[in-house]
Design a protein around this motif. Sequence first.
Motif, PDB file in Angstrom:
ATOM      1  N   ALA A 155       0.811  -1.222   0.000  1.00  0.00           N
ATOM      2  CA  ALA A 155       0.000   0.000   0.000  1.00  0.00           C
ATOM      3  C   ALA A 155       0.844   1.273   0.000  1.00  0.00           C
ATOM      4  O   ALA A 155       0.301   2.378  -0.071  1.00  0.00           O
ATOM      5  N   TYR A 156       2.169   1.128   0.058  1.00  0.00           N
ATOM      6  CA  TYR A 156       3.071   2.257   0.262  1.00  0.00           C
ATOM      7  C   TYR A 156       4.081   2.384  -0.864  1.00  0.00           C
ATOM      8  O   TYR A 156       4.645   1.390  -1.332  1.00  0.00           O
ATOM      9  N   ALA A 157       4.328   3.636  -1.247  1.00  0.00           N
ATOM     10  CA  ALA A 157       5.541   3.934  -2.005  1.00  0.00           C
ATOM     11  C   ALA A 157       6.690   3.986  -1.001  1.00  0.00           C
ATOM     12  O   ALA A 157       6.498   4.402   0.146  1.00  0.00           O
ATOM     13  N   MET A 158       7.875   3.582  -1.447  1.00  0.00           N
ATOM     14  CA  MET A 158       9.002   3.459  -0.537  1.00  0.00           C
ATOM     15  C   MET A 158      10.177   4.325  -0.978  1.00  0.00           C
ATOM     16  O   MET A 158      10.377   4.573  -2.176  1.00  0.00           O
ATOM     17  N   GLY A 159      10.968   4.722   0.009  1.00  0.00           N
ATOM     18  CA  GLY A 159      12.166   5.490  -0.299  1.00  0.00           C
ATOM     19  C   GLY A 159      13.281   5.176   0.677  1.00  0.00           C
ATOM     20  O   GLY A 159      13.038   4.637   1.760  1.00  0.00           O
ATOM     21  N   TRP A 160      14.501   5.471   0.249  1.00  0.00           N
ATOM     22  CA  TRP A 160      15.672   5.403   1.109  1.00  0.00           C
ATOM     23  C   TRP A 160      16.309   6.791   1.172  1.00  0.00           C
ATOM     24  O   TRP A 160      16.455   7.465   0.141  1.00  0.00           O
ATOM     25  N   PHE A 161      16.693   7.163   2.370  1.00  0.00           N
ATOM     26  CA  PHE A 161      17.387   8.429   2.607  1.00  0.00           C
ATOM     27  C   PHE A 161      18.617   8.136   3.463  1.00  0.00           C
ATOM     28  O   PHE A 161      18.704   7.092   4.101  1.00  0.00           O
ATOM     29  N   ILE A 185      17.299   0.155  -5.884  1.00  0.00           N
ATOM     30  CA  ILE A 185      16.211  -0.040  -4.933  1.00  0.00           C
ATOM     31  C   ILE A 185      15.257  -1.082  -5.489  1.00  0.00           C
ATOM     32  O   ILE A 185      15.006  -1.133  -6.703  1.00  0.00           O
ATOM     33  N   SER A 186      14.732  -1.923  -4.609  1.00  0.00           N
ATOM     34  CA  SER A 186      13.766  -2.942  -5.033  1.00  0.00           C
ATOM     35  C   SER A 186      12.826  -3.228  -3.877  1.00  0.00           C
ATOM     36  O   SER A 186      13.028  -2.745  -2.759  1.00  0.00           O
ATOM     37  N   ARG A 187      11.820  -4.022  -4.146  1.00  0.00           N
ATOM     38  CA  ARG A 187      10.864  -4.389  -3.112  1.00  0.00           C
ATOM     39  C   ARG A 187      10.325  -5.779  -3.386  1.00  0.00           C
ATOM     40  O   ARG A 187      10.234  -6.209  -4.546  1.00  0.00           O
ATOM     41  N   ASP A 188       9.962  -6.455  -2.302  1.00  0.00           N
ATOM     42  CA  ASP A 188       9.302  -7.757  -2.388  1.00  0.00           C
ATOM     43  C   ASP A 188       8.074  -7.641  -1.497  1.00  0.00           C
ATOM     44  O   ASP A 188       8.156  -7.817  -0.277  1.00  0.00           O
ATOM     45  N   ASN A 189       6.946  -7.335  -2.124  1.00  0.00           N
ATOM     46  CA  ASN A 189       5.739  -7.114  -1.332  1.00  0.00           C
ATOM     47  C   ASN A 189       5.292  -8.378  -0.604  1.00  0.00           C
ATOM     48  O   ASN A 189       4.694  -8.296   0.470  1.00  0.00           O
ATOM     49  N   ALA A 190       5.572  -9.523  -1.177  1.00  0.00           N
ATOM     50  CA  ALA A 190       5.192 -10.784  -0.520  1.00  0.00           C
ATOM     51  C   ALA A 190       5.936 -10.965   0.799  1.00  0.00           C
ATOM     52  O   ALA A 190       5.430 -11.599   1.727  1.00  0.00           O
ATOM     53  N   LYS A 191       7.152 -10.389   0.878  1.00  0.00           N
ATOM     54  CA  LYS A 191       7.945 -10.467   2.094  1.00  0.00           C
ATOM     55  C   LYS A 191       7.831  -9.198   2.940  1.00  0.00           C
ATOM     56  O   LYS A 191       8.501  -9.074   3.970  1.00  0.00           O
ATOM     57  N   ASN A 192       7.021  -8.247   2.459  1.00  0.00           N
ATOM     58  CA  ASN A 192       6.854  -6.979   3.183  1.00  0.00           C
ATOM     59  C   ASN A 192       8.197  -6.285   3.420  1.00  0.00           C
ATOM     60  O   ASN A 192       8.426  -5.668   4.478  1.00  0.00           O
ATOM     61  N   THR A 193       9.068  -6.344   2.418  1.00  0.00           N
ATOM     62  CA  THR A 193      10.429  -5.856   2.582  1.00  0.00           C
ATOM     63  C   THR A 193      10.862  -5.067   1.349  1.00  0.00           C
ATOM     64  O   THR A 193      10.554  -5.449   0.214  1.00  0.00           O
ATOM     65  N   ILE A 203       1.910   6.116   2.310  1.00  0.00           N
ATOM     66  CA  ILE A 203       0.694   5.460   1.851  1.00  0.00           C
ATOM     67  C   ILE A 203       0.100   6.314   0.736  1.00  0.00           C
ATOM     68  O   ILE A 203       0.028   7.542   0.833  1.00  0.00           O
ATOM     69  N   THR A 204      -0.289   5.676  -0.358  1.00  0.00           N
ATOM     70  CA  THR A 204      -0.790   6.408  -1.504  1.00  0.00           C
ATOM     71  C   THR A 204      -1.694   5.515  -2.339  1.00  0.00           C
ATOM     72  O   THR A 204      -1.430   4.322  -2.468  1.00  0.00           O
ATOM     73  N   PRO A 205      -2.757   6.080  -2.924  1.00  0.00           N
ATOM     74  CA  PRO A 205      -3.609   5.285  -3.813  1.00  0.00           C
ATOM     75  C   PRO A 205      -2.986   5.111  -5.205  1.00  0.00           C
ATOM     76  O   PRO A 205      -3.449   4.301  -5.989  1.00  0.00           O
ATOM     77  N   ARG A 206      -1.925   5.887  -5.485  1.00  0.00           N
ATOM     78  CA  ARG A 206      -1.304   5.834  -6.800  1.00  0.00           C
ATOM     79  C   ARG A 206      -0.294   4.695  -6.887  1.00  0.00           C
ATOM     80  O   ARG A 206       0.624   4.608  -6.083  1.00  0.00           O
ATOM     81  N   PHE A 207      -0.467   3.847  -7.887  1.00  0.00           N
ATOM     82  CA  PHE A 207       0.473   2.745  -8.080  1.00  0.00           C
ATOM     83  C   PHE A 207       1.721   3.192  -8.833  1.00  0.00           C
ATOM     84  O   PHE A 207       2.758   2.525  -8.776  1.00  0.00           O
ATOM     85  N   ASP A 208       1.604   4.306  -9.558  1.00  0.00           N
ATOM     86  CA  ASP A 208       2.675   4.667 -10.477  1.00  0.00           C
ATOM     87  C   ASP A 208       3.598   5.772  -9.983  1.00  0.00           C
ATOM     88  O   ASP A 208       4.560   6.106 -10.659  1.00  0.00           O
ATOM     89  N   ARG A 245       3.947  -0.120  -7.682  1.00  0.00           N
ATOM     90  CA  ARG A 245       3.866  -1.155  -8.704  1.00  0.00           C
ATOM     91  C   ARG A 245       5.207  -1.803  -9.003  1.00  0.00           C
ATOM     92  O   ARG A 245       5.282  -2.766  -9.769  1.00  0.00           O
ATOM     93  N   ASP A 246       6.261  -1.263  -8.376  1.00  0.00           N
ATOM     94  CA  ASP A 246       7.601  -1.842  -8.536  1.00  0.00           C
ATOM     95  C   ASP A 246       8.080  -1.793  -9.978  1.00  0.00           C
ATOM     96  O   ASP A 246       8.805  -2.672 -10.438  1.00  0.00           O
ATOM     97  N   ASP A 247       7.688  -0.744 -10.718  1.00  0.00           N
ATOM     98  CA  ASP A 247       8.149  -0.638 -12.102  1.00  0.00           C
ATOM     99  C   ASP A 247       8.721   0.732 -12.425  1.00  0.00           C
ATOM    100  O   ASP A 247       8.993   1.035 -13.596  1.00  0.00           O
TER     101      ASP A 247
END
Length: 127
Positions: A31-37, A70-78, A100-105, A54-56
């Motif tokens: 449900a979240y866009a992610m970032g690293w700082f 940067i990458s994500r594995d939503n199945a692992k919540n990581t 948290i954002t409704p936008r996938f892109d 959307r991981d794209d």
Amino acid sequence: QVQLKESGGRLVQAGDSLRISCTASGDTLSAYAMGWFRQRPGEEREFVAAINRRDDSTSYADSVQGRFVISRDNAKNTAYLQMNTLQPEDTANYRCAAKITPRFDYYYTHRVEYEYWGQGTQVTVPS
């Protein structure tokens, strides 16, 4: 409300690679866009990388472009930050952030856009 916890930071030598992780609990990371700082002592927190839901689609700071992924594995919540060809100037406390954002892109590159933060993990590259 999501809680974030980073792991994997350590002391490495210049030229080494390292992957750090950000594991979420309390909610679904998809449900979240992610970032690293990152933040060095006495300096402001700076943007490193971001990824959309959307991981794209990703974005990188100029200083890490071509070296970090940067990458994500939503199945692992990581979410992950793969750091290659590390240099002494990469020494910092690395924190992950979630919006948290409704936008996938969309991805987000400004720290004020993020609502949730981890405590950070220290990466040290001696000169």
